[in-house]
Design an enzyme around this catalytic site. Structure first.
Site, PDB file in Angstrom:
ATOM      1  N   GLY A  13       0.819  -1.216   0.000  1.00  0.00           N
ATOM      2  CA  GLY A  13       0.000   0.000   0.000  1.00  0.00           C
ATOM      3  C   GLY A  13       0.851   1.263   0.000  1.00  0.00           C
ATOM      4  O   GLY A  13       1.968   1.268   0.506  1.00  0.00           O
ATOM      5  N   ARG A  17      -1.510   8.194   4.051  1.00  0.00           N
ATOM      6  CA  ARG A  17      -1.838   8.904   5.294  1.00  0.00           C
ATOM      7  C   ARG A  17      -0.601   9.132   6.175  1.00  0.00           C
ATOM      8  O   ARG A  17      -0.631   9.934   7.095  1.00  0.00           O
ATOM      9  CB  ARG A  17      -2.921   8.130   6.070  1.00  0.00           C
ATOM     10  CG  ARG A  17      -4.287   8.189   5.397  1.00  0.00           C
ATOM     11  CD  ARG A  17      -5.276   7.184   5.967  1.00  0.00           C
ATOM     12  NE  ARG A  17      -5.097   5.857   5.360  1.00  0.00           N
ATOM     13  CZ  ARG A  17      -5.851   4.792   5.659  1.00  0.00           C
ATOM     14  NH1 ARG A  17      -6.817   4.893   6.550  1.00  0.00           N
ATOM     15  NH2 ARG A  17      -5.628   3.620   5.072  1.00  0.00           N
ATOM     16  N   GLN A  79       3.284  -5.709  -6.648  1.00  0.00           N
ATOM     17  CA  GLN A  79       1.944  -5.263  -7.028  1.00  0.00           C
ATOM     18  C   GLN A  79       2.068  -3.843  -7.558  1.00  0.00           C
ATOM     19  O   GLN A  79       2.289  -2.907  -6.803  1.00  0.00           O
ATOM     20  CB  GLN A  79       1.002  -5.279  -5.813  1.00  0.00           C
ATOM     21  CG  GLN A  79      -0.427  -4.906  -6.172  1.00  0.00           C
ATOM     22  CD  GLN A  79      -1.239  -4.428  -4.973  1.00  0.00           C
ATOM     23  OE1 GLN A  79      -0.699  -4.164  -3.913  1.00  0.00           O
ATOM     24  NE2 GLN A  79      -2.535  -4.298  -5.153  1.00  0.00           N
ATOM     25  N   GLY A  84      -5.627  -1.979  -4.476  1.00  0.00           N
ATOM     26  CA  GLY A  84      -6.412  -2.382  -3.316  1.00  0.00           C
ATOM     27  C   GLY A  84      -5.985  -3.730  -2.755  1.00  0.00           C
ATOM     28  O   GLY A  84      -5.223  -4.476  -3.374  1.00  0.00           O
ATOM     29  N   GLU A 157     -16.515  -1.083   4.437  1.00  0.00           N
ATOM     30  CA  GLU A 157     -15.437  -0.150   4.769  1.00  0.00           C
ATOM     31  C   GLU A 157     -16.036   1.126   5.348  1.00  0.00           C
ATOM     32  O   GLU A 157     -17.124   1.556   4.929  1.00  0.00           O
ATOM     33  CB  GLU A 157     -14.610   0.167   3.518  1.00  0.00           C
ATOM     34  CG  GLU A 157     -13.782  -1.010   3.035  1.00  0.00           C
ATOM     35  CD  GLU A 157     -12.898  -1.574   4.140  1.00  0.00           C
ATOM     36  OE1 GLU A 157     -12.107  -0.826   4.734  1.00  0.00           O
ATOM     37  OE2 GLU A 157     -13.003  -2.785   4.421  1.00  0.00           O
ATOM     38  N   ASN A 230      -2.094   3.674  10.315  1.00  0.00           N
ATOM     39  CA  ASN A 230      -2.272   4.341   9.031  1.00  0.00           C
ATOM     40  C   ASN A 230      -1.655   5.733   8.979  1.00  0.00           C
ATOM     41  O   ASN A 230      -1.415   6.257   7.905  1.00  0.00           O
ATOM     42  CB  ASN A 230      -3.764   4.434   8.691  1.00  0.00           C
ATOM     43  CG  ASN A 230      -4.362   3.047   8.520  1.00  0.00           C
ATOM     44  OD1 ASN A 230      -3.832   2.222   7.786  1.00  0.00           O
ATOM     45  ND2 ASN A 230      -5.441   2.788   9.226  1.00  0.00           N
ATOM     46  N   ARG A 335      32.037   4.401  22.340  1.00  0.00           N
ATOM     47  CA  ARG A 335      31.661   4.224  20.936  1.00  0.00           C
ATOM     48  C   ARG A 335      32.080   2.864  20.405  1.00  0.00           C
ATOM     49  O   ARG A 335      32.730   2.078  21.093  1.00  0.00           O
ATOM     50  CB  ARG A 335      32.277   5.358  20.102  1.00  0.00           C
ATOM     51  CG  ARG A 335      31.673   6.714  20.440  1.00  0.00           C
ATOM     52  CD  ARG A 335      32.480   7.844  19.832  1.00  0.00           C
ATOM     53  NE  ARG A 335      32.684   7.655  18.400  1.00  0.00           N
ATOM     54  CZ  ARG A 335      33.618   8.297  17.695  1.00  0.00           C
ATOM     55  NH1 ARG A 335      34.443   9.148  18.298  1.00  0.00           N
ATOM     56  NH2 ARG A 335      33.730   8.075  16.407  1.00  0.00           N
TER      57      ARG A 335
HETATM   58  C1  UD1 Z   1      -8.026  -2.479   5.840  1.00  0.00           C
HETATM   59  C2  UD1 Z   1      -9.359  -3.219   5.615  1.00  0.00           C
HETATM   60  C3  UD1 Z   1     -10.311  -2.849   6.751  1.00  0.00           C
HETATM   61  C4  UD1 Z   1      -9.689  -3.223   8.075  1.00  0.00           C
HETATM   62  C5  UD1 Z   1      -8.323  -2.561   8.234  1.00  0.00           C
HETATM   63  C6  UD1 Z   1      -7.622  -3.105   9.451  1.00  0.00           C
HETATM   64  C7  UD1 Z   1      -9.619  -3.460   3.194  1.00  0.00           C
HETATM   65  C8  UD1 Z   1     -10.302  -2.965   1.979  1.00  0.00           C
HETATM   66  N1  UD1 Z   1      -9.914  -2.823   4.333  1.00  0.00           N
HETATM   67  O1  UD1 Z   1      -8.295  -1.079   5.766  1.00  0.00           O
HETATM   68  O2  UD1 Z   1     -11.555  -3.546   6.590  1.00  0.00           O
HETATM   69  O3  UD1 Z   1     -10.555  -2.840   9.127  1.00  0.00           O
HETATM   70  O4  UD1 Z   1      -7.482  -2.844   7.094  1.00  0.00           O
HETATM   71  O5  UD1 Z   1      -6.428  -2.421   9.705  1.00  0.00           O
HETATM   72  O6  UD1 Z   1      -8.859  -4.393   3.121  1.00  0.00           O
HETATM   73  N2  UD1 Z   1      -2.093  -2.935   0.643  1.00  0.00           N
HETATM   74  C9  UD1 Z   1      -1.498  -3.537  -0.449  1.00  0.00           C
HETATM   75  N3  UD1 Z   1      -1.924  -3.190  -1.687  1.00  0.00           N
HETATM   76  C10 UD1 Z   1      -2.904  -2.286  -1.910  1.00  0.00           C
HETATM   77  C11 UD1 Z   1      -3.510  -1.675  -0.794  1.00  0.00           C
HETATM   78  C12 UD1 Z   1      -3.086  -2.016   0.470  1.00  0.00           C
HETATM   79  O7  UD1 Z   1      -0.598  -4.366  -0.297  1.00  0.00           O
HETATM   80  O8  UD1 Z   1      -3.218  -2.043  -3.068  1.00  0.00           O
HETATM   81  C13 UD1 Z   1      -1.623  -3.292   2.000  1.00  0.00           C
HETATM   82  C14 UD1 Z   1      -1.131  -2.095   2.805  1.00  0.00           C
HETATM   83  O9  UD1 Z   1       0.268  -1.938   2.651  1.00  0.00           O
HETATM   84  C15 UD1 Z   1      -1.521  -2.468   4.240  1.00  0.00           C
HETATM   85  C16 UD1 Z   1      -2.712  -3.409   4.062  1.00  0.00           C
HETATM   86  O10 UD1 Z   1      -2.710  -3.806   2.704  1.00  0.00           O
HETATM   87  O11 UD1 Z   1      -0.466  -3.159   4.890  1.00  0.00           O
HETATM   88  C17 UD1 Z   1      -4.045  -2.711   4.393  1.00  0.00           C
HETATM   89  O12 UD1 Z   1      -4.179  -1.566   3.578  1.00  0.00           O
HETATM   90  P1  UD1 Z   1      -4.702  -0.192   4.171  1.00  0.00           P
HETATM   91  O13 UD1 Z   1      -4.735   0.796   3.078  1.00  0.00           O
HETATM   92  O14 UD1 Z   1      -3.968   0.160   5.394  1.00  0.00           O
HETATM   93  O15 UD1 Z   1      -6.208  -0.602   4.536  1.00  0.00           O
HETATM   94  P2  UD1 Z   1      -7.131   0.046   5.645  1.00  0.00           P
HETATM   95  O16 UD1 Z   1      -7.764   1.263   5.113  1.00  0.00           O
HETATM   96  O17 UD1 Z   1      -6.396   0.163   6.910  1.00  0.00           O
HETATM   97 MG    MG Z   2      -4.423  -0.013   7.403  1.00  0.00          MG
END
Ligand code: UD1
Ligand code: MG
Length: 454
Positions: A13, A17, A79, A84, A157, A230, A335
């Site tokens: 991700g 934020r 990715q 998502g 969500e 986040n 050190r």
């Molecule tokens: C996500 C969940 C939410 C949950 C929350 C818990 C989804 C859609 N939502 O929301 O229901 O309550 O986590 O913390 O899953 N990531 C990827 N590729 C992407 C997008 C994200 O690898 O394209 C990874 C991010 O690096 C992160 C994780 O997935 O480690 C979650 O993504 P994030 O954007 O933090 O989701 P939340 O909005 O927190």
């Molecule tokens: Mg998250």
């Protein structure tokens, strides 16, 4: 068997934020990245087969983080672009041969997750999905778990939720154990028709339920263990919880921590019995503190091996070893590459770098010892400096046993002072001094031998 399960960690991700040039999952708390903690929990839950979904920014670091967290190897899948969490899982599955077993999927931004919770989800019997949830104070940005009676119906969500759904206080943790074949079928059907135009992994819950598959909720006992990070305020909150957890672990193991609120620990520290840590102290990078030693206040130890019955007060020690019964500080800086022997005294405003001080040596006040070797019982007077750098190269200073170095001596390296030798106050020592010899002045010149006391 839990050991046969595979894991997918979502770490690609953008982490917008965080407002950072550094990828979110590489931000650190208590000395390790968020991703490290997640991978450690996966490892400690007994899973060896790990796929990490990464962005191009995270990819160069994942192997190092995985090995440091205890894995023999980790696989990463790029990715690009990040569409998502559902898309991330599609990418991971595309790179894995179908196994027919269970697959753990978890977010890379939940550093407080503990192996017990991962195991609880893995040990939930034959269901399409064991979904970890937590009851949490509102408001929250987590996805809400919508139930139909007792049964989980779907996840919405926060950004897509109605006012009524936002009042639900059961959250989706971001930790799932799927039947792999059923997950493959469910992610193949995801759409991005939502507030963020992303493919949400969380949409698989509703679609499994609609097909009559079983989704078993696993409610975490403590919501704090599933907090997602986040932004930087959440990072600081998670760091405080994690630090408290580390302090409590060691206090229960017999370490006295006078003020856990101002004691900053990292994973993988080790302590002997009856160690005391005083306030405003940071211990990191595999530091070991031996039995009956007292560290702090106001001290920072990084990769330090501290012996038994040692005192370290108001001091900094990095990449160095301190022998039993040594007394360091207040306000000393030891050190990298230093070996401080047993019973050594390193006092106020003394800086030591890449040097050995043998048993019983003393540098009690205001000295710089760089690239030096100080013999047993030798005394380094206040203000002594090893001039170890000639502008181009570093040179060593060798001081023998039972040497007395007068205040404000400058030892211009490379130089050797023999056993039992002596320098007068203010001596600038440009040449080697023989065993038992005495030198004074600038440049230092020999004194006649001491008259025989008879
Ligand atoms: C996500 C969940 C939410 C949950 C929350 C818990 C989804 C859609 N939502 O929301 O229901 O309550 O986590 O913390 O899953 N990531 C990827 N590729 C992407 C997008 C994200 O690898 O394209 C990874 C991010 O690096 C992160 C994780 O997935 O480690 C979650 O993504 P994030 O954007 O933090 O989701 P939340 O909005 O927190
Ligand atoms: Mg998250």
């Amino acid at each position: 068997m839990t050991a046969a399960a595979r894991a997918v960690v979502l770490a690609a991700g953008k982490g917008t934020r965080m407002k950072s040039a550094r990828p979110k999952v590489l931000h650190e708390l208590c000395g390790r990245s968020m991703l490290w903690y997640v991978l450690r929990a996966v490892h400690d839950a007994g899973i060896e087969d790990v796929t990490i979904v990464t962005s191009a920014e995270v990819a160069p670091y994942v192997v190092e983080v995985g090995l440091s967290a205890g894995h023999a190897s980790v696989r990463s899948v790029l990715q690009e672009p990040q569409l998502g969490t559902g898309h991330a899982v599609q990418m991971a599955l595309a790179g894995l041969a179908p196994s027919g077993g269970k697959i753990l999927v978890l977010n890379g931004d939940m550093p407080l997750v503990e192996p017990e919770l991962v195991r609880a989800a893995l040990e939930t019997g034959a269901v399409a999905l064991a979904l970890v949830t937590a009851r949490m104070p509102l408001p929250s940005s987590f996805g809400r778990v919508v139930r139909d009676g007792e049964r989980v119906a779907r996840i919405v969500e926060a950004r897509d939720a109605s006012a009524e759904e936002l009042d639900i206080d059961e959250m989706n943790a971001g930790l799932y154990v799927y039947d792999e074949a059923k997950l493959r079928a469910a992610v193949a059907e995801l759409s991005n028709d939502n507030a963020q135009a992303e493919y949400y992994l969380t949409d698989t819950i509703g679609s499994l339920v609609r097909r009559g598959e079983s989704v078993a909720p696993v409610v975490a006992g403590d919501y704090r263990s599933v907090l997602g990070v986040n932004d930087r305020a959440e990072l600081a909150a998670a760091a405080a919880l994690l630090n408290r957890r580390l302090c409590e672990h060691h206090m229960r193991d017999g370490v006295t921590i006078v003020d856990p609120a101002t004691t900053y620990l990292e994973p993988d520290l080790t302590f002997g019995t009856d160690v005391t840590i005083l306030p405003n102290t940071t211990l990191g990078r595999r530091t070991h503190v031996g039995a009956h030693s007292e560290i702090g206040p106001n001290s920072r130890l990084q990769n330090a091996r501290i012996g038994e019955h040692v005192v370290v007060a108001d001091s900094v020690i990095v990449d160095s070893t301190i022998g039993d019964f040594a007394y360091i500080g207040p306000w000393a800086h030891v050190r990298a590459g230093s070996e401080i022997g047993t019973g050594v005294r390193v006092g106020n405003f003394v800086e030591i770098k890449n040097s050995e001080l043998a048993h019983g040596a003393k540098a009690s006040h205001l000295a710089y010892l760089g690239d030096a070797s100080i013999g047993e019982r030798s005394n380094v007077g206040a203000g002594t400096i090893t001039a170890n750098f000639d502008g181009t190269n570093k040179h060593r200073t060798i001081v023998g046993k039972d040497v007395r170095i007068g205040s404000n001596s400058v030892l211009v390296a490379p130089v050797t002072l023999g056993d039992r030798s002596l320098t007068g106050a203010g001596a600038v020592v440009l040449r080697d001094v023989g065993d038992g010899d005495r030198v004074v002045g600038n440049p230092a010149r020999p004194l006649p031998p001491k008259p025989d006391p008879d």
